[in-house]
Each structure stands twice: as C-alpha cells, then as structure tokens.
Design an enzyme around this catalytic site. Structure first.
Site, PDB file in Angstrom:
ATOM      1  N   ASP A   1      45.878  34.881  43.836  1.00  0.00           N
ATOM      2  CA  ASP A   1      46.040  35.229  42.419  1.00  0.00           C
ATOM      3  C   ASP A   1      44.791  35.977  41.968  1.00  0.00           C
ATOM      4  O   ASP A   1      43.671  35.484  42.131  1.00  0.00           O
ATOM      5  CB  ASP A   1      46.227  33.940  41.603  1.00  0.00           C
ATOM      6  CG  ASP A   1      46.560  34.216  40.152  1.00  0.00           C
ATOM      7  OD1 ASP A   1      47.466  33.550  39.619  1.00  0.00           O
ATOM      8  OD2 ASP A   1      45.910  35.077  39.527  1.00  0.00           O
TER       9      ASP A   1
ATOM     10  N   ASP B   1      50.332  39.872  39.707  1.00  0.00           N
ATOM     11  CA  ASP B   1      49.028  39.643  40.351  1.00  0.00           C
ATOM     12  C   ASP B   1      48.972  38.410  41.242  1.00  0.00           C
ATOM     13  O   ASP B   1      47.891  37.984  41.618  1.00  0.00           O
ATOM     14  CB  ASP B   1      47.919  39.576  39.289  1.00  0.00           C
ATOM     15  CG  ASP B   1      47.743  38.181  38.717  1.00  0.00           C
ATOM     16  OD1 ASP B   1      48.757  37.468  38.537  1.00  0.00           O
ATOM     17  OD2 ASP B   1      46.595  37.792  38.459  1.00  0.00           O
ATOM     18  N   GLU B   2      50.120  37.848  41.601  1.00  0.00           N
ATOM     19  CA  GLU B   2      50.047  36.680  42.477  1.00  0.00           C
ATOM     20  C   GLU B   2      51.218  36.612  43.439  1.00  0.00           C
ATOM     21  O   GLU B   2      52.297  37.127  43.161  1.00  0.00           O
ATOM     22  CB  GLU B   2      49.982  35.373  41.671  1.00  0.00           C
ATOM     23  CG  GLU B   2      51.201  35.128  40.840  1.00  0.00           C
ATOM     24  CD  GLU B   2      51.208  33.768  40.160  1.00  0.00           C
ATOM     25  OE1 GLU B   2      50.900  32.758  40.814  1.00  0.00           O
ATOM     26  OE2 GLU B   2      51.552  33.740  38.981  1.00  0.00           O
TER      27      GLU B   2
HETATM   28  P1  TTP Z   1      47.400  35.341  35.266  1.00  0.00           P
HETATM   29  O1  TTP Z   1      47.199  35.401  36.748  1.00  0.00           O
HETATM   30  O2  TTP Z   1      48.053  34.146  34.690  1.00  0.00           O
HETATM   31  O3  TTP Z   1      45.993  35.487  34.517  1.00  0.00           O
HETATM   32  P2  TTP Z   1      44.751  36.372  34.893  1.00  0.00           P
HETATM   33  O4  TTP Z   1      44.919  37.058  36.206  1.00  0.00           O
HETATM   34  O5  TTP Z   1      44.456  37.285  33.747  1.00  0.00           O
HETATM   35  O6  TTP Z   1      43.582  35.329  34.939  1.00  0.00           O
HETATM   36  P3  TTP Z   1      43.317  34.197  36.049  1.00  0.00           P
HETATM   37  O7  TTP Z   1      44.405  34.319  37.068  1.00  0.00           O
HETATM   38  O8  TTP Z   1      41.960  34.506  36.615  1.00  0.00           O
HETATM   39  O9  TTP Z   1      43.347  32.915  35.311  1.00  0.00           O
HETATM   40  O10 TTP Z   1      48.229  36.592  34.789  1.00  0.00           O
HETATM   41  C1  TTP Z   1      48.107  37.868  35.387  1.00  0.00           C
HETATM   42  C2  TTP Z   1      48.224  38.949  34.343  1.00  0.00           C
HETATM   43  O11 TTP Z   1      49.441  38.823  33.642  1.00  0.00           O
HETATM   44  C3  TTP Z   1      47.133  38.876  33.293  1.00  0.00           C
HETATM   45  O12 TTP Z   1      45.963  39.578  33.666  1.00  0.00           O
HETATM   46  C4  TTP Z   1      47.792  39.481  32.087  1.00  0.00           C
HETATM   47  C5  TTP Z   1      49.254  39.156  32.270  1.00  0.00           C
HETATM   48  N1  TTP Z   1      49.617  38.019  31.385  1.00  0.00           N
HETATM   49  C6  TTP Z   1      50.152  38.314  30.133  1.00  0.00           C
HETATM   50  O13 TTP Z   1      50.369  39.475  29.783  1.00  0.00           O
HETATM   51  N2  TTP Z   1      50.464  37.273  29.293  1.00  0.00           N
HETATM   52  C7  TTP Z   1      50.236  35.962  29.634  1.00  0.00           C
HETATM   53  O14 TTP Z   1      50.523  35.043  28.839  1.00  0.00           O
HETATM   54  C8  TTP Z   1      49.672  35.674  30.920  1.00  0.00           C
HETATM   55  C9  TTP Z   1      49.397  34.255  31.344  1.00  0.00           C
HETATM   56  C10 TTP Z   1      49.364  36.741  31.752  1.00  0.00           C
HETATM   57 MG    MG Z   2      45.579  36.021  37.858  1.00  0.00          MG
END
Ligand code: TTP
Ligand code: MG
Length: 386
Positions: A9, A103-104
């Site tokens: 992720d 992103d995961e």
């Molecule tokens: P995540 O992987 O949940 O968050 P992140 O990568 O920003 O942070 P981390 O993993 O380090 O905690 O989500 C990936 C992307 O998806 C995030 O950069 C932006 C988008 N996203 C949204 O648009 N709305 C949301 O509510 C969430 C959780 C993520």
């Molecule tokens: Mg992320």
C-alpha cells in the site's frame, strides 16, 4: 498448504505524488481533496496528519486544523498513470496480483520460495524497486493470508515492512482493537463492546455459542476465524477498474432541467448496478455535460464515504448538476455520470450499517440479472412526459 501473501500500500499516495513532482512541497503538510465548500480530504501527507488531518474529513475542518498546509485539487489522471506504473513493477515479482484500489494490492508469493531468499528480503526488494522507479515509498505486509498481510502493511506505516509468521499471528492480533478486523464498523464494534469484547484477543477467546446467539451464526464464525488469524480468501488476479461510467447523447438537445435530472437518475442507476455487480464502491462521482455548442464540462465530488447505491450516486450527480450554471440559450447534448476512486467495498459493508439496503438492492439486482437491466427503474422515471 501454507500460503505467503504480500500486501502493498503506497504511503499517502496522492500527496506523495504531489511532493515528488513539486520539490517545494516536500517536508511540508500537503492536503489533497475537494476545495469547494462541500469539499472532502482525499488524503494528507504525513506532515499534515500530525495536525489531525485525515482522509474523508471535511476540508473545512482540515483548513482549521492545519491552515498553513498546501491545499491541492486531486489530479486523478496523473495518479492513475503512477498507479499503472506501480502495478507493472509489481507484476515482475509475482504472476498472481490482485489490485484492490489505485494504490494497494495483494501478491501471492506461495510456491515462490525457491525464487526468493526469504519473504522479508523479497519484500525489501519490491519496496526498493518501487522507490527507485517511481520515487515513492510503500508499506508492505507479508503473512499467511490476506487479512493478516493487510493488517501487517499498516502496522509500521509509512515505509514499513512487517512480516507476520503463522505462529505469531494470534500474539500480534491479541492487543489490537476489534475494529482492526475488516468489516467491523462502528455498529458491530459497539455490539461487541456491549458483550465485553474490545480487543481481538478477547474476541478469540469468546464462547462460540454465546457469540452466535448475539450476532448470528454466520457472523460469529467469520469473526472468530479472523480473530484467530484465519482467512481463506484466495488472491484473485485482477486489475481494479479505474472508473465506471455511463453517458448518453441525445437526438435533440435537452432544454429542461427536470428532463436532464431524469436522465441523470437513469444513468446513476446504471452506474450503481455496474458497481454493485463487481462488488465495488466509489469515492468520487463525476458529472459530464456537453452543450449544444460541444463545449464540455466535468464536475467532480469526492465523498467522505464510499458509495454504490443508486440514490447516493444520483444525489451527488444532481447536486453537481444543480450547481452548474448553464450558459443561456444552450441545450444539453450529452450527459454522463461516472464513479471513480473505486475500492472493494464488500469488506466495508460486510456486517453492519448497510444490511437492510443490501437486501433491497440484492433483490433489485437479482431481478436485473434475471430479466435484464430495464426491468426495475424508479417511479420518478416512469411518470409520463409532460
Ligand atoms: P489510502 O491507501 O487509504 O491512503 P493513503 O495512501 O493516502 O495513505 P496511507 O496508505 O499511507 O495511510 O488511499 C489511497 C488514495 O486513495 C489516497 O492517497 C487518496 C485516495 N482516497 C480518497 O480519495 N478518499 C479516501 O477517503 C481515502 C481513504 C483515500
Ligand atoms: Mg495508501
């Protein structure tokens, strides 16, 4: 057979891409999201998270918590490009990849023991490849199943690498709160708390009969298995859709707003149906309007909660439409509704909150599957044309 599952992720994905591409943003709080009055935070850099800013928060609150941050509108096209690059790197490391969101994803490493020195070193190699080729950091979890791998990748974010060996699973889980189990939302958490279960360890030690009495058989078994670190779901190779949309061009330009909203409702229903059929939820709704003059506009709303129900999609499309000021004398040539920022929401709605609606939509969707998409539409669409 013992499996090896890796979950990766990206860290603060949208914000990290912005910091990578703009040197002046590095080391500073960066907040990406909707900047309008109803805007919602998509994500925040780790510098901004120190102030309490997080995904899905109202932008107005984020502005109050961290007024000096750099506020940016999301550039979805760019993040999608980076995402594609990341998954093409990952595909060098395992033939079995399940992309969960932008992103995961999960990589199945089972049977690859001979290719890798050991899973940890392999995880480090993957992180290094991603960092060197994209300039971005990722967090990785490696474990005997999806639940534990995903949990592991989150334990040392950002830039983390955690391996949970099968024999350590219960020990790692025991002190964690029950809401770390996927599908346990606020309601289930409250119900479990009422039964005296706050940690996963307490839940693992629960009496099955008692738990079943309180929560039903199916949920009790699922929760107990997970609390013991057991999860049989296979890594299913697939690429996550980037967006799901429907649009319609009219034979004659539409001139009434009411008429346009009826079309938006129909389009929203089709998008909702396609989302639900794939078990997906959306966090961004985009409205597309092409005028008689061929000028084309898009308006986008990012949401605090992922959605998949027709009425929720329609509400967003309608709000965007109502906020759009139509140039005088123009008709509408095309309307489109699309759902983006997709995730597998099945987990989120597994147990609580949505049960009733899921049953309703389950019934509607099964009719649609049997008799075709046109069989069930909303009353509002059936009123005769004035
Ligand atoms: P995540 O992987 O949940 O968050 P992140 O990568 O920003 O942070 P981390 O993993 O380090 O905690 O989500 C990936 C992307 O998806 C995030 O950069 C932006 C988008 N996203 C949204 O648009 N709305 C949301 O509510 C969430 C959780 C993520
Ligand atoms: Mg992320």
């Amino acid at each position: 057979m013992e499996r090896i599952v890796l979950h990766i992720d990206m860290d603060a994905f949208f914000a990290s891409v912005e910091q990578r591409d703009h040197e002046e943003y590095r080391g500073k709080p960066v907040i990406v999201g909707g900047l309008g009055p109803r805007g919602v935070v998509s994500t925040a850099s780790y510098e901004a998270r120190k102030f309490g800013v997080h995904s899905a928060q109202a932008m107005a609150i984020a502005r109050r918590l961290c007024p000096n941050a750099i506020f940016l509108h999301p550039d979805h096209a760019r993040y999608s490009d980076v995402s594609r690059q990341i998954f093409s790197i990952l595909s060098r490391f395992s033939p079995v990849i399940e992309q969960l969101s932008i992103d995961e994803g999960f990589l199945d490493l089972t049977g690859m023991e001979r290719l890798m020195e050991n899973p940890r070193v392999y995880g480090e190699e993957i992180k290094r490849a991603v960092r060197e080729e994209t300039g971005l950091t990722a967090s990785v979890g490696i474990a005997p199943n999806k639940f534990l791998a995903k949990l592991a990748s989150d334990l040392e974010k950002p830039d983390g690498l955690v391996v949970i060996r099968p024999e350590d699973a219960e020990k790692v889980l025991a002190p964690l709160p029950v809401n770390r189990i996927f599908g346990v939302g606020k309601k289930t958490e409250a119900r479990l708390a009422a039964l005296g279960f706050r940690t996963i360890g307490q839940l693992a030690a629960a009496d099955r009969g008692k738990l079943a009495q309180a929560l039903g058989n199916r949920m009790a078994s699922q929760l107990l298995a997970l609390a013991h670190g057991l999860d049989e779901r296979p890594v299913e190779p697939r690429r996550a859709a980037q967006s799901i949309g429907r649009e319609e061009t009219f034979d004659e330009d539409i001139r009434s707003r009411e008429e346009a909203e009826k079309v938006l409702l129909a389009l929203s229903e089709e998008v909702g149906w396609r989302l639900r059929r794939q078990g997906l939820f959306a966090r961004t709704i985009t409205l597309k309007i092409r005028l008689g003059s061929f000028d084309t506009f898009t308006r986008q709303q990012t949401l605090p909660e992922p959605i998949a129900y027709d009425e929720d999609i329609f509400r967003e499309a309608q709000t965007l439409f109502r906020a759009f000021s139509m140039p005088p004398g123009q008709g509408i040539r095309l309307l489109g509704v699309s759902a983006g920022n997709l995730s597998e929401g099945g987990e989120v709605s597994l147990f609580d909150d949505h049960e009733k609606k899921d049953r309703l939509y389950g019934a509607i969707d099964s009719l649609k599957r049997r008799f075709g998409e046109g069989v069930v539409t909303r009353a509002a669409l059936q009123t005769p044309k004035q």
